[in-house]
Structure formats: C-alpha cells, structure tokens
Design an enzyme around this catalytic site. Structure first.
Site, PDB file in Angstrom:
ATOM      1  N   ASP A   1       0.967 -15.500   6.407  1.00 47.52           N
ATOM      2  CA  ASP A   1       0.500 -16.943   6.279  1.00 47.52           C
ATOM      3  C   ASP A   1       0.253 -17.328   4.930  1.00 47.52           C
ATOM      4  O   ASP A   1       0.435 -18.379   4.479  1.00 47.52           O
ATOM      5  CB  ASP A   1      -0.968 -17.078   7.093  1.00 47.52           C
ATOM      6  CG  ASP A   1      -1.061 -17.094   8.421  1.00 47.52           C
ATOM      7  OD1 ASP A   1      -0.020 -17.065   9.046  1.00 47.52           O
ATOM      8  OD2 ASP A   1      -1.933 -17.190   9.150  1.00 47.52           O
TER       9      ASP A   1
ATOM     10  N   ARG B   1       7.096   0.417  13.942  1.00 46.85           N
ATOM     11  CA  ARG B   1       7.729  -0.220  12.560  1.00 46.85           C
ATOM     12  C   ARG B   1       8.692  -1.244  12.888  1.00 46.85           C
ATOM     13  O   ARG B   1       9.149  -1.963  11.787  1.00 46.85           O
ATOM     14  CB  ARG B   1       8.276   0.978  11.702  1.00 46.85           C
ATOM     15  CG  ARG B   1       7.373   2.073  11.504  1.00 46.85           C
ATOM     16  CD  ARG B   1       7.842   2.784  10.048  1.00 46.85           C
ATOM     17  NE  ARG B   1       7.309   4.215  10.010  1.00 46.85           N
ATOM     18  CZ  ARG B   1       6.139   4.159   9.092  1.00 46.85           C
ATOM     19  NH1 ARG B   1       5.459   3.244   8.555  1.00 46.85           N
ATOM     20  NH2 ARG B   1       5.162   5.341   9.333  1.00 46.85           N
TER      21      ARG B   1
ATOM     22  N   PRO C   1       0.643  -1.324  -0.160  1.00 43.36           N
ATOM     23  CA  PRO C   1      -0.119   0.092  -0.168  1.00 43.36           C
ATOM     24  C   PRO C   1       0.947   1.445  -0.065  1.00 43.36           C
ATOM     25  O   PRO C   1       1.957   1.287   0.658  1.00 43.36           O
ATOM     26  CB  PRO C   1      -0.637  -0.098   1.336  1.00 43.36           C
ATOM     27  CG  PRO C   1      -0.032  -0.976   2.115  1.00 43.36           C
ATOM     28  CD  PRO C   1       0.696  -2.082   1.258  1.00 43.36           C
TER      29      PRO C   1
ATOM     30  N   HIS D   1       3.617  -4.330   9.337  1.00 45.79           N
ATOM     31  CA  HIS D   1       3.595  -4.250  10.855  1.00 45.79           C
ATOM     32  C   HIS D   1       2.197  -4.899  11.454  1.00 45.79           C
ATOM     33  O   HIS D   1       1.925  -4.764  12.428  1.00 45.79           O
ATOM     34  CB  HIS D   1       3.719  -2.904  10.890  1.00 45.79           C
ATOM     35  CG  HIS D   1       4.782  -2.031  10.518  1.00 45.79           C
ATOM     36  ND1 HIS D   1       6.004  -2.478  10.574  1.00 45.79           N
ATOM     37  CD2 HIS D   1       4.880  -1.258   9.545  1.00 45.79           C
ATOM     38  CE1 HIS D   1       7.084  -2.032   9.545  1.00 45.79           C
ATOM     39  NE2 HIS D   1       6.196  -1.171   8.956  1.00 45.79           N
TER      40      HIS D   1
ATOM     41  N   SER E   1      13.157   2.367   3.538  1.00 42.11           N
ATOM     42  CA  SER E   1      13.580   2.998   4.618  1.00 42.11           C
ATOM     43  C   SER E   1      14.179   1.942   5.544  1.00 42.11           C
ATOM     44  O   SER E   1      13.828   0.789   5.525  1.00 42.11           O
ATOM     45  CB  SER E   1      12.638   3.903   5.265  1.00 42.11           C
ATOM     46  OG  SER E   1      11.567   3.179   5.780  1.00 42.11           O
TER      47      SER E   1
ATOM     48  N   TYR F   1      11.487   8.243   1.421  1.00 46.54           N
ATOM     49  CA  TYR F   1      11.462   7.247   0.501  1.00 46.54           C
ATOM     50  C   TYR F   1      12.109   7.799  -1.048  1.00 46.54           C
ATOM     51  O   TYR F   1      11.991   6.940  -1.690  1.00 46.54           O
ATOM     52  CB  TYR F   1       9.910   6.992   0.348  1.00 46.54           C
ATOM     53  CG  TYR F   1       9.107   6.388   1.608  1.00 46.54           C
ATOM     54  CD1 TYR F   1       9.563   5.302   2.188  1.00 46.54           C
ATOM     55  CD2 TYR F   1       8.239   7.103   2.044  1.00 46.54           C
ATOM     56  CE1 TYR F   1       9.076   4.802   3.299  1.00 46.54           C
ATOM     57  CE2 TYR F   1       7.599   6.706   3.204  1.00 46.54           C
ATOM     58  CZ  TYR F   1       7.968   5.361   3.642  1.00 46.54           C
ATOM     59  OH  TYR F   1       7.321   4.783   4.838  1.00 46.54           O
TER      60      TYR F   1
ATOM     61  N   ALA G   1       2.729  -0.617   4.924  1.00 50.09           N
ATOM     62  CA  ALA G   1       2.325  -0.761   6.121  1.00 50.09           C
ATOM     63  C   ALA G   1       1.921  -2.117   6.490  1.00 50.09           C
ATOM     64  O   ALA G   1       1.939  -2.397   7.921  1.00 50.09           O
ATOM     65  CB  ALA G   1       1.086   0.218   6.167  1.00 50.09           C
TER      66      ALA G   1
HETATM   67  C1  DQA Z   1       8.348   0.738   3.879  1.00 50.36           C
HETATM   68  C2  DQA Z   1       8.314   1.067   5.386  1.00 50.36           C
HETATM   69  C3  DQA Z   1       6.816   0.833   6.146  1.00 50.36           C
HETATM   70  O1  DQA Z   1       7.052   1.096   7.590  1.00 50.36           O
HETATM   71  C4  DQA Z   1       6.043   1.910   5.381  1.00 50.36           C
HETATM   72  O2  DQA Z   1       4.815   1.610   6.163  1.00 50.36           O
HETATM   73  C5  DQA Z   1       5.963   1.928   4.286  1.00 50.36           C
HETATM   74  C6  DQA Z   1       7.193   1.885   3.211  1.00 50.36           C
HETATM   75  C7  DQA Z   1       9.579   1.050   3.298  1.00 50.36           C
HETATM   76  O3  DQA Z   1       9.640   0.651   2.147  1.00 50.36           O
HETATM   77  O4  DQA Z   1      10.393   1.692   3.829  1.00 50.36           O
HETATM   78  O5  DQA Z   1       4.809   1.992   3.715  1.00 50.36           O
HETATM   79  O6  DQA Z   1       7.724  -0.655   3.745  1.00 50.36           O
END
Ligand code: DQA
Length: 145
Positions: free
Chosen positions: A87, A111, A10, A80, A102, A23, A77
C-alpha cells in the site's frame, strides 16, 4: 539528477553470513558498492536503506515522496506478508522494482506469493547480486522513457 532509493528488508543485513548456499557470500555493503558504481555509470544519484522493521520500511517509502524518482526494493520476508508495504508503494506512486537474490518460485510454496509484485513496475528474482544491478538498470531505463 535522477535519484534512486534502494531498500533492503529484514535479515538482509546478515547477507554474506546468512544461508550462503541460498544467498551467496556477498555482503550488503558490497552490494551497495556495486550499485553505487552502476549508478555512477547511469548518471543517477543513489541512496541505501536497510530495516528489519515493517513500519520503518513504510515510513521510508512515505518519506521518499517528492524527492526520490524510483525505488529498488528487496522486501525479503515481508514480500510474502506485507499489505502495508504494498500500500505504501501504491500510495506514493513511486515507480518501484522488486528484486530477490533467490528465485522465489523454486523454493517453498509460501514464497510464491508476493504482495508487492502487483504494484511493481517489474520483478527480478533468482539472479543473485545481479538481481539488484539489473533492477537498477531496468528502473533507470523505465524512468528515462
Ligand atoms: C529474498 C527471498 C525471500 O523469500 C526471503 O524471505 C528473503 C530474501 C531474496 O532476496 O531471495 O529474506 O527476498
């Protein structure tokens, strides 16, 4: 030929515009182009998928059974929160690498927990767009063994 599926979770459709200080400015299409070039070098086929919906991601992982050799996933997201995506990866048994643009361990505490890591072959986090490229290289190397 080996076939790899890349799944973007997402809000990753907004890459380039979305919180660029975290990002970066590379768009999802540009990331996919870079991955395609790397896949060519590695001699593998590659497919891409992006969804903002948890159920659709679960469906995509299930459909990969029997025709995809390995998955590179940025669950975004859902990393988390999603037992369902975890699964799905465990149920299909498809070797999967988890990637994040990140470094999820130097941000908010929420996170720091990933439901996906426990079923992944490996995790790459914090290297920007290179997280995807290194994830692909690592996955293909793992599958060739
Ligand atoms: C993410 C890190 C996640 O915590 C965040 O919700 C994202 C992007 C990343 O690529 O750094 O949407 O997966």
């Amino acid at each position: 030929m080996m076939k790899i599926l890349v799944i973007h979770g997402p809000n990753l459709n907004l890459l380039g515009k979305r919180e660029p200080e975290i990002y970066g400015s590379t768009t999802i299409d540009e990331i996919n182009t870079l991955l395609k070039m790397e896949a060519q070098k590695l001699g593998t086929e590659i497919e891409f998928s992006q969804s903002n919906s948890e159920g659709e991601i679960v469906d995509r992982i299930q459909r990969a059974m029997g025709n995809i050799d390995g998955i590179v996933i940025n669950p975004a997201a859902y990393t988390h929160t999603s037992v369902a995506i975890r699964d799905a990866i465990a149920s299909t048994g498809i070797p999967t690498i988890e990637v994040h643009i990140s470094n999820i361990y130097r941000r908010e505490d929420f996170r720091k927990l990933s439901y996906v890591s426990g079923v992944a072959v490996g995790v790459i986090s914090g290297l920007g767009v290179n997280s995807y490229l290194l994830g692909l290289i690592g996955l293909v190397t793992h599958l060739k063994k």
